[in-house]
Design an enzyme around this catalytic site. Structure first.
Site, PDB file in Angstrom:
ATOM      1  CG  ASP A  65      -2.187  -2.668   4.508  1.00  0.00           C
ATOM      2  OD1 ASP A  65      -1.109  -3.059   4.982  1.00  0.00           O
ATOM      3  OD2 ASP A  65      -2.532  -1.487   4.551  1.00  0.00           O
ATOM      4  CE  LYS A  66      -6.464  -2.801   1.996  1.00  0.00           C
ATOM      5  NZ  LYS A  66      -5.100  -2.357   2.193  1.00  0.00           N
ATOM      6  CG  ASP A 109      -2.154  -0.856   1.005  1.00  0.00           C
ATOM      7  OD1 ASP A 109      -2.121  -1.708   0.105  1.00  0.00           O
ATOM      8  OD2 ASP A 109      -3.147  -0.670   1.732  1.00  0.00           O
ATOM      9  CB  SER A 121      -3.060   4.607   5.426  1.00  0.00           C
ATOM     10  OG  SER A 121      -2.016   3.960   6.111  1.00  0.00           O
TER      11      SER A 121
END
Length: 553
Positions: A120-121, A78, A468
């Site tokens: 993150d994902k 990210d 974020s």
């Protein structure tokens, strides 16, 4: 065993010929086949060490009598994707990861899985897949980065982005920015604050899908290699006991995750991912439950960006189990439920110790009596929006100011850096939601620019996009319905007064219902900006953020 479908009997001779082509022995095929989902790549700092974690998992599986077989999962950084079209491809990978892992696991009939995510994902995507596939599964992440050091102070990626804002405001020279570039992110691992990656890895532990230390042991520590070996061994125990993800991912487990979320002060992105994971597990969550849990859950930790503590310090203080032990002192957790350790929550945290009451505040001396995240509603966000309350300065918890309206992130950043945003303003960024973006970009650049220019205690930002975990301040995201879906955020006009009251969980534009109805008569939502490829398909299928931005079948 599930894998018998592809390795037992004369009718599987074609499949066995292909296993032979892989070099697998008859002895290996007699054992359970354990898929190891490796998120290793050479572009994400949080993933560059995962090859070593995977090798350790393979060792653990082999030691416990399984046959480990590795296959990949993608991951986006990210930080590298931030501030350009690449960020449209971040959230959308969550569903690609879940879908591709489902394809690989079921096509090849693995008996069990070990998921090795980090950023993150990647973490929620694999948790969604685990719930969907529902074979015995353990998670072991790549681990967090160590904090950086600049000018004698610990620092992290959020400070790096804020340094850019400080430079734009004339408060830092180029040499100062380069000092951050070289020292803010010193090791491999997920960025060192309580950002989205570390939030999700910690909650994986809290919800029961990872072993002790999954969320907090630094990436560069040798005990993470030991943890990975134990994860490989543990999945064989879960297979023997037939403990599956849906046995662990119960409604009570999700309540535990939300409770720990509030205590830690996690990223607002957890409010996207927890409902999406729950959906895959057959558990429906209404986001209003977050406020109910927040009302009774004290905020015990202030890690970056909310404070000046980092993941390595949380690990030294006792980690997630120590936080859970504090919460259990007031009976805030469901402790009778099974976890991937093969034991209950109560058994897991029985011997946990809080070794540093400055890093993990005792339950009777919290940072605040309420949790770190708040869900707001009002005529701007009738279906909800989300703010990281623990990262909002006191004077911004209640705020009124004129709307400065932008239909994309890029225009807002230009205005902020151009000095066109002043104290008291409320920056509104719309058409950046799951459908409108498409892809629901994170807004770290504008929030960092606001903070870096010294406006963090006087300017609010609201968006149908998201933030974020590194964002701080009065940053209110996930406004639902989004503008592209006809949401009232699309009706706000330049100069409208917006009233934010985080303690009261409200957000409203001070315009009459009659005026809003009049504006709606001529309101035509803008079409999604991308017309081809995966993003175009995603925009047609995705729901608003209040439903976890899940894809409608």
């Amino acid at each position: 065993m599930k894998s018998d479908t592809v390795k037992k009997g004369i009718e599987t001779a074609p499949q066995r010929s292909l296993f032979n082509a892989l070099g697998l022995t008859e002895e290996e095929l007699e054992r359970p086949l354990v898929g190891i989902v490796s998120s290793y790549n050479e572009i994400v700092p949080g993933h560059m060490n995962i090859d070593k974690i995977v090798e350790a998992v393979k060792t653990g599986v082999s030691m416990a009598g399984g046959t480990p077989i590795v296959f990949p999962a993608i991951a986006v950084c990210d930080g590298i994707a931030m501030g350009h079209i690449g960020m449209k491809y971040s959230l959308v990978t969550r569903d690609l990861i879940a879908d591709s892992t489902e394809c690989m696991a079921l096509a090849h009939q693995f008996d069990a899985l070990v998921m090795v995510p980090n950023c993150d994902k990647n973490v929620p995507g694999l948790l969604m897949a685990a719930a969907r596939i529902n074979v015995p599964t353990v998670f072991v992440s790549g681990g967090p980065m160590l904090a950086g050091h600049v000018n004698g102070q610990k620092t992290s990626l959020s400070s790096m982005f804020e340094a850019v804002g400080a430079h734009a405001a004339g408060k830092m020279d180029e040499a100062g920015v380069e000092d951050y570039v070289c020292n803010a992110c010193p090791t491999c691992g997920s960025c060192s604050g309580m950002y989205t990656a570390n939030s999700m890895n910690c909650l994986t532990e809290a919800i029961g899908m990872g072993l002790k230390g999954n969320g907090t042991i630094p990436a560069v520590y040798s005990k993470r290699i030991k943890l990975a070996k134990h994860a490989g061994m543990k999945v064989m125990e879960l297979l023997e006991k037939n403990i599956r993800p849906r046995d662990i991912l119960t409604e009570k487990a999700f309540m535990n995750a939300l409770t720990v979320d509030m205590a830690l002060g996690c990223s607002t992105n957890t409010m996207l991912h927890i409902p999406a994971i729950a959906h895959e597990a057959g558990v429906e969550l209404n986001l209003d439950i977050a406020n109910e849990i927040s009302e009774k859950t004290p905020n015990l930790c202030h890690l970056a960006p909310a404070g000046h503590h980092y993941m390595e310090e949380l690990d030294e203080a006792g980690g997630i189990y120590a936080v859970m032990k504090e919460l259990d002192k007031k009976g805030l957790l469901n402790t009778d439920i099974i976890t991937a350790t093969g034991k209950t929550v109560a058994e897991n945290i029985k011997d946990a110790k809080n070794r540093n009451p400055e890093i993990i505040r005792p339950i009777d001396n919290p940072y605040s009596e309420k949790g770190g995240i708040a869900v707001l509603r009002g005529n701007i966000a009738p279906d909800s929006c989300v703010v990281k309350r623990s990262a909002v300065v006191e004077e911004m918890l209640v705020h009124e100011g004129p709307a400065r309206v932008f239909d994309c992130e890029d225009d807002a950043i230009a205005a902020i850096r151009g000095g066109k945003i002043v104290e008291g303003d409320v920056v509104v960024i719309r058409y950046e939601g799951p459908k409108g973006g498409p892809g629901m970009r994170e807004m770290l650049n504008p929030t960092s620019a606001i903070a870096g220019m010294g406006l963090g205690s006087s300017v609010a930002l609201i968006t149908d996009g998201r933030f974020s975990g590194a964002s701080r301040g009065a940053s209110i995201g996930h406004v639902s319905p989004e503008a592209a879906a006809g949401g009232p955020i699309g009706l706000i006009e330049e100069g409208d007064i917006i009233a934010i009251d985080i303690p009261a969980n409200t957000i409203n534009v001070k315009v009459s219902d009659e005026e809003l109805a009049k504006r709606r008569e001529s309101f035509v939502p803008k079409e999604p900006k991308v017309k081809t490829g995966y993003l175009a398909r995603y925009a047609k299928m995705v729901t608003s953020a209040d439903k976890g931005a899940i894809l409608q079948v």
